[in-house]
Design a protein around this motif. Structure first.
Motif, short mmCIF file in Angstrom:
data_model
loop_
_atom_site.label_atom_id
_atom_site.label_comp_id
_atom_site.label_asym_id
_atom_site.label_seq_id
_atom_site.Cartn_x
_atom_site.Cartn_y
_atom_site.Cartn_z
N THR A 112 0.94 -1.24 0.09
CA THR A 112 0.04 0.05 -0.04
C THR A 112 0.71 1.25 -0.04
N SER A 113 0.27 2.60 -0.27
CA SER A 113 1.07 3.45 -0.38
C SER A 113 1.62 3.92 1.05
N LYS A 114 2.84 4.43 1.25
CA LYS A 114 3.57 4.80 2.36
C LYS A 114 2.71 6.13 2.76
N ASN A 115 1.91 6.76 2.26
CA ASN A 115 1.03 7.77 2.62
C ASN A 115 -0.11 7.47 3.74
N ASP A 116 -0.23 5.95 3.53
CA ASP A 116 -1.45 5.50 4.33
C ASP A 116 -0.96 4.80 5.62
N ILE A 117 0.54 4.76 5.81
CA ILE A 117 0.97 4.17 7.03
C ILE A 117 1.61 5.17 8.01
N VAL A 118 1.14 4.99 9.20
CA VAL A 118 1.58 5.64 10.29
C VAL A 118 2.51 4.65 11.33
N ALA A 119 3.65 5.23 11.63
CA ALA A 119 4.45 4.30 12.42
C ALA A 119 4.28 5.19 13.81
N LEU A 120 3.89 4.38 14.63
CA LEU A 120 3.58 4.63 16.03
C LEU A 120 5.04 4.17 16.94
N VAL A 121 5.81 5.21 17.57
CA VAL A 121 6.80 4.92 18.05
C VAL A 121 6.63 5.44 19.60
#
Length: 287
Positions: free
Chosen positions: A24-33
């Protein structure tokens, strides 16, 4: 559709982010840290980064804003209370921010009489989710094969595996395969709506003599099986900080609770998981 991944700088969470990026598009991914300081690599790749604190609901509310699907890779702790509290905070924040879909990481050692210290949490997870209105799928991992690779030099020196599981077999999955399955699950509406657990394993399990034979073939060093007691195992690895906890896990293994097999991985991804032989051979050559 926005998909958020907790533990995005960790071993599994980082691989889940990478697998999602293939699908999927990187724009649709949120990395929670937990801390952006440790997310330099993700920042350089232009992922959206949000900080979270599992024990702080307000931080979770902010992090889950606008999220459609959460991939929940739990924090590494051997405190059942802390893990349950963490889960409850996650579920409360999901409800508050209307996050309707969840892929939750779990583990094979969830039997009600399993002595593994974290078994109560893994038994609690599916029962707790069943009482929600969420669309969810649980990725129940077997033992990770990856730690076996850095363990090989010690095994070569010992000339054998020492896990206190007797004649019982154990099942494994690689982190790469687990991550691929979890990413695929998050993008599959049918799986998300299933509200089921999926057991992720290789196509076969191994008794310790069988695993030692594979390692012997891969390393060209004789690796047999010379088990120690559960108590001895805990003492050997107490300096690493989790000897007692791991010993409790293998105590469950000696009861036959780490050997389950499933073809769920193939049904989820459309191909077979990597075999132990191929994985160890591939990784050992990098040593």
């Amino acid at each position: 559709m926005k998909i958020a991944v907790t533990g995005a700088t960790g071993h599994l969470g980082g691989k889940v982010v990478a697998e999602l990026s293939k699908k999927t598009s990187k724009n649709d991914i949120v990395a929670l840290v937990h801390n952006k300081v440790h997310a330099k690599n993700l920042i350089e790749q232009n992922y959206e980064i949000r900080e979270i604190d599992f024990q702080n609901e307000i931080s979770l509310y902010k992090a889950f804003s606008g999220i459609d699907t959460l991939i929940y890779v739990a924090s590494k702790t051997y405190s059942v209370f802390d893990r349950v509290h963490e889960l409850e905070n996650v579920l409360a924040a999901m409800k508050e921010k209307h996050v309707g879909n969840l892929v939750a990481m779990s583990f094979i050692a969830d039997q009600e009489d399993n002595p593994f210290v974290m078994s109560p949490f893994y038994g609690y997870l599916p029962r707790r989710l069943a009482g929600t209105d969420l669309n969810y799928a649980i990725a129940k991992n077997s033992l990770y094969a990856d730690p076996l690779v850095p363990y090989l030099p010690e095994l070569i020196e010992r000339k054998g595996l020492i896990y206190p599981v007797g004649k019982q077999a154990m099942s494994f999955i690689t982190l790469d395969d687990s991550a691929e399955a979890m990413a695929t699950m998050a993008l599959n509406r049918e799986i998300l709506k299933s509200r089921k657990s999926y057991l992720l394993t290789q196509s076969r399990s191994y008794t310790m003599p069988e695993l030692g034979a594979v390692m012997t073939e891969v390393t060209s060093h004789e690796i047999g099986y010379h088990p120690v007691t559960v108590e001895e195992f805990g003492k050997i690895y107490v300096a690493e900080g989790d000897g007692t906890e791991l010993a409790s896990m293998y105590k469950g293994g000696a009861m036959g609770y780490l050997h389950g097999l499933s073809d769920d991985f193939a049904h989820i991804t459309g191909h077979e998981p990597e075999t132990m032989e191929h994985f160890l051979s591939r990784e050992y050559k990098k040593q």
